[in-house]
Design a protein around this motif. Structure first.
Motif, PDB file in Angstrom:
ATOM      1  N   ARG A 182       0.833  -1.466   0.070  1.00 28.47           N
ATOM      2  CA  ARG A 182      -0.106  -0.079  -0.078  1.00 28.47           C
ATOM      3  C   ARG A 182       0.894   1.233  -0.152  1.00 28.47           C
ATOM      4  O   ARG A 182       0.618   2.250  -0.751  1.00 28.47           O
ATOM      5  CB  ARG A 182      -1.033   0.159   1.362  1.00 28.47           C
ATOM      6  CG  ARG A 182      -2.222  -0.976   1.137  1.00 28.47           C
ATOM      7  CD  ARG A 182      -3.274  -0.782   2.154  1.00 28.47           C
ATOM      8  NE  ARG A 182      -2.717  -0.926   3.625  1.00 28.47           N
ATOM      9  CZ  ARG A 182      -2.647  -2.041   4.000  1.00 28.47           C
ATOM     10  NH1 ARG A 182      -3.096  -3.002   3.655  1.00 28.47           N
ATOM     11  NH2 ARG A 182      -2.298  -1.870   5.507  1.00 28.47           N
ATOM     12  N   LYS A 183       1.997   1.135   0.672  1.00 33.44           N
ATOM     13  CA  LYS A 183       2.870   2.310   0.731  1.00 33.44           C
ATOM     14  C   LYS A 183       3.612   2.426  -0.566  1.00 33.44           C
ATOM     15  O   LYS A 183       3.826   3.843  -0.975  1.00 33.44           O
ATOM     16  CB  LYS A 183       4.044   2.132   1.794  1.00 33.44           C
ATOM     17  CG  LYS A 183       3.440   2.155   3.276  1.00 33.44           C
ATOM     18  CD  LYS A 183       4.611   2.866   4.022  1.00 33.44           C
ATOM     19  CE  LYS A 183       4.089   2.975   5.544  1.00 33.44           C
ATOM     20  NZ  LYS A 183       3.705   1.908   6.133  1.00 33.44           N
ATOM     21  N   LEU A 207       2.147   1.775  -3.495  1.00 34.53           N
ATOM     22  CA  LEU A 207       0.991   2.635  -4.116  1.00 34.53           C
ATOM     23  C   LEU A 207       1.060   4.087  -3.877  1.00 34.53           C
ATOM     24  O   LEU A 207       0.839   4.849  -4.693  1.00 34.53           O
ATOM     25  CB  LEU A 207      -0.317   1.851  -3.934  1.00 34.53           C
ATOM     26  CG  LEU A 207      -0.435   0.554  -4.583  1.00 34.53           C
ATOM     27  CD1 LEU A 207      -1.850  -0.274  -4.399  1.00 34.53           C
ATOM     28  CD2 LEU A 207      -0.224   0.382  -5.814  1.00 34.53           C
ATOM     29  N   ASP A 208       0.962   4.400  -2.642  1.00 38.15           N
ATOM     30  CA  ASP A 208       1.229   5.716  -2.115  1.00 38.15           C
ATOM     31  C   ASP A 208       2.199   6.416  -2.923  1.00 38.15           C
ATOM     32  O   ASP A 208       2.071   7.591  -3.198  1.00 38.15           O
ATOM     33  CB  ASP A 208       1.264   5.769  -0.470  1.00 38.15           C
ATOM     34  CG  ASP A 208      -0.052   5.369   0.016  1.00 38.15           C
ATOM     35  OD1 ASP A 208      -1.074   5.309  -0.461  1.00 38.15           O
ATOM     36  OD2 ASP A 208       0.210   4.848   1.361  1.00 38.15           O
ATOM     37  N   ALA A 267       1.426   6.931  -6.265  1.00 39.32           N
ATOM     38  CA  ALA A 267       0.332   8.211  -6.456  1.00 39.32           C
ATOM     39  C   ALA A 267       1.201   9.288  -6.254  1.00 39.32           C
ATOM     40  O   ALA A 267       0.665  10.406  -7.104  1.00 39.32           O
ATOM     41  CB  ALA A 267      -0.640   7.657  -5.335  1.00 39.32           C
TER      42      ALA A 267
END
Lengths: 107, 107
Positions: A27-28, A30-31, A34
């Motif tokens: 998830r990080k 992807l962060d 992003a």
DNA sequence: TTGATAGGCAAGTAACTGCTTGCCTATCAT
DNA sequence: ATGATAGGCAAGCAGTTACTTGCCTATCAA
């Protein structure tokens, strides 16, 4: 429709997306993508270490990227010895609608 | 102790939601509750076996429900010897917005 | 070419997860 | 009270997962 890295044999089921999102490191990543799209593996590694104190090795991040690519959440593009990674938010679009709209489809 | 299973000490982080959604059996349980809300453990068990050929035991489903409750996706309510389970879609609302809106918040 | 950089591959390990097994408590009907 | 029903608790087991380690290939600069 000129999708890059999307189809590699299987069409990236919804289960792959959920499993890919289940890990905090992924998830990080992807962060990170992003915030700044199109980073290389080494860029992601160093920036993740700087900002989140994540002591993840290059190989660890590489394996996480594989999972994200299989889930079609990240597309990769080769350029010489560099390999750039791009965030693809399309699988996230109607991901949770099956429970909110009261209509189940696949596993 | 009149709480409906929502808050039990920790406030159900986003990571718990993703991990809860990562399992196909748990997603089917949510499907089942979306179709018919307020079922008991035994109801969920038998209906899952009927419709999806899921040979999951009572204990297996019970443990899955624990995970879903911890993620605040399911609320449970005792009534005599029955315990009814209710779907809560609130944690799904802005779950994937952090990557679509280009704004990261928590792990 | 040589060296440095960017990345890939594969085996091994430690931790986690889903599930089973066995036994226990609580509520309700008779 | 007795039996049946609904559910809980905890230890153990097998499969999975995240990560490391070590070595390998490919591209570019000098």
């Amino acid at each position: 429709m000129s999708d890059a890295g999307a189809d590699k044999g299987h069409p990236a089921e919804a289960g792959d997306v959920f499993k890919a999102l289940a890990d905090p490191t992924r998830r990080k990543i992807l962060d990170e993508l992003a915030e700044r799209d199109g980073q290389t593996l080494f860029e992601i590694c160093s920036r993740l270490t700087m900002k989140h104190q994540l002591g993840s090795s290059r190989q660890a991040i590489s394996q996480h990227l594989e999972v994200l690519i299989k889930a079609d959440l990240v597309a990769s593009r080769r350029a010489g010895r560099y390999k750039f990674h791009h965030l693809n938010t399309e699988p996230l679009e109607r991901l949770t609608d099956r429970w909110r709209n009261r209509e189940a489809k696949e596993s």
